[in-house]
Design an enzyme around this catalytic site. Structure first.
Site, PDB file in Angstrom:
ATOM      1  N   SER A  64       0.825  -1.216   0.000  1.00 52.01           N
ATOM      2  CA  SER A  64       0.000   0.000   0.000  1.00 52.01           C
ATOM      3  C   SER A  64       0.859   1.267   0.000  1.00 52.01           C
ATOM      4  CB  SER A  64      -0.961   0.005   1.185  1.00 52.01           C
ATOM      5  OG  SER A  64      -0.243  -0.036   2.398  1.00 52.01           O
ATOM      6  N   ASN A  76       1.815  -4.576 -14.319  1.00 54.59           N
ATOM      7  CA  ASN A  76       0.784  -5.594 -14.571  1.00 54.59           C
ATOM      8  C   ASN A  76      -0.243  -5.624 -13.436  1.00 54.59           C
ATOM      9  OD1 ASN A  76       2.466  -6.742 -12.674  1.00 54.59           O
ATOM     10  ND2 ASN A  76       2.674  -8.702 -13.723  1.00 54.59           N
ATOM     11  N   ASP A  82       2.561 -19.128 -11.618  1.00 58.89           N
ATOM     12  CA  ASP A  82       1.953 -20.449 -11.458  1.00 58.89           C
ATOM     13  C   ASP A  82       2.994 -21.471 -11.017  1.00 58.89           C
ATOM     14  OD1 ASP A  82       3.203 -21.703 -13.742  1.00 58.89           O
ATOM     15  OD2 ASP A  82       1.702 -20.787 -15.024  1.00 58.89           O
ATOM     16  N   TYR A  85       6.353 -22.292 -12.961  1.00 61.18           N
ATOM     17  CA  TYR A  85       7.451 -21.316 -13.045  1.00 61.18           C
ATOM     18  C   TYR A  85       8.397 -21.583 -11.880  1.00 61.18           C
ATOM     19  CZ  TYR A  85       9.712 -16.744 -13.753  1.00 61.18           C
ATOM     20  OH  TYR A  85      10.603 -15.726 -14.004  1.00 61.18           O
TER      21      TYR A  85
END
Length: 144
Positions: A64, A76, A82, A85
Site C-alpha cells: 500500500s 501488470n 503459477d 514457473y
C-alpha cells in the site's frame, strides 16, 4: 501446512517472513539498488525463486505504501506466478514504472504476495437474460 521450496539470489537478501499480527501477505524486497527516472520501466529483481505446490499460484501486488515511498507502480497490477514457473532461472520480478525520479535500495520492501489455490474448472452456461435483482450498474451505490 504446505512447504514451499525457495531459493534466494544471495545471502544478503532478507529472508521471507510474516509480519506478526499485521497481515497474511508476505513482503518481497528489491534484490538490488535501483535508480529510475520518471517515465522509465524496469523489471526489479525480488531475489527469490520458488517451487509452488501443484494447484497453487502466487499473486504479487504492490504494498500500500509503494507509490508513496518510491513513486513506482506495478505495470501488470497483479503478477501471477503459477506452479510451473520453478526452474533454476525462474526468478521473481516486479515490473515497475516510475512516475517520478526514485531510488530503491536493496532489501527495501516494494511488493507483497500470497499463495492461493487455483480456480476450479468452470462451465459457462449462456442465457438470454440474468434474472437476479438489478443493482443499477456501475456506481449505483453512490459516493457516500
Amino acid at each position: 501446512m504446505e512447504k514451499i521450496k525457495i531459493q534466494y539470489l544471495d545471502d544478503s537478501i532478507e529472508r521471507l517472513r510474516y509480519i506478526d499480527g499485521k497481515s497474511d501477505w508476505i513482503d518481497l524486497r528489491a534484490a538490488e539498488d535501483v535508480v529510475l527516472k520518471a517515465g522509465e520501466f524496469k523489471l526489479i529483481p525480488l531475489g527469490v525463486a520458488m517451487e509452488l505446490p501443484e494447484g497453487y499460484e502466487a499473486h504479487i501486488v504492490p504494498r500500500s505504501s509503494t507509490y508513496k515511498n518510491f513513486g513506482i507502480i506495478q505495470t501488470n497490477h497483479c503478477g501471477i506466478v503459477d506452479h510451473s514457473y520453478c526452474g533454476p532461472n525462474d526468478w521473481w520480478y516486479m515490473p515497475a514504472y516510475a512516475l517520478r525520479d526514485t531510488r530503491i535500495q536493496k532489501n527495501d520492501r516494494i511488493c507483497q504476495f500470497r499463495i492461493e489455490k487455483n480456480q476450479p474448472q468452470l462451465v459457462f452456461e449462456e442465457v438470454e437474460r440474468l434474472e437476479a435483482e438489478d443493482r443499477g450498474g456501475i456506481g449505483a451505490t453512490g459516493i457516500r
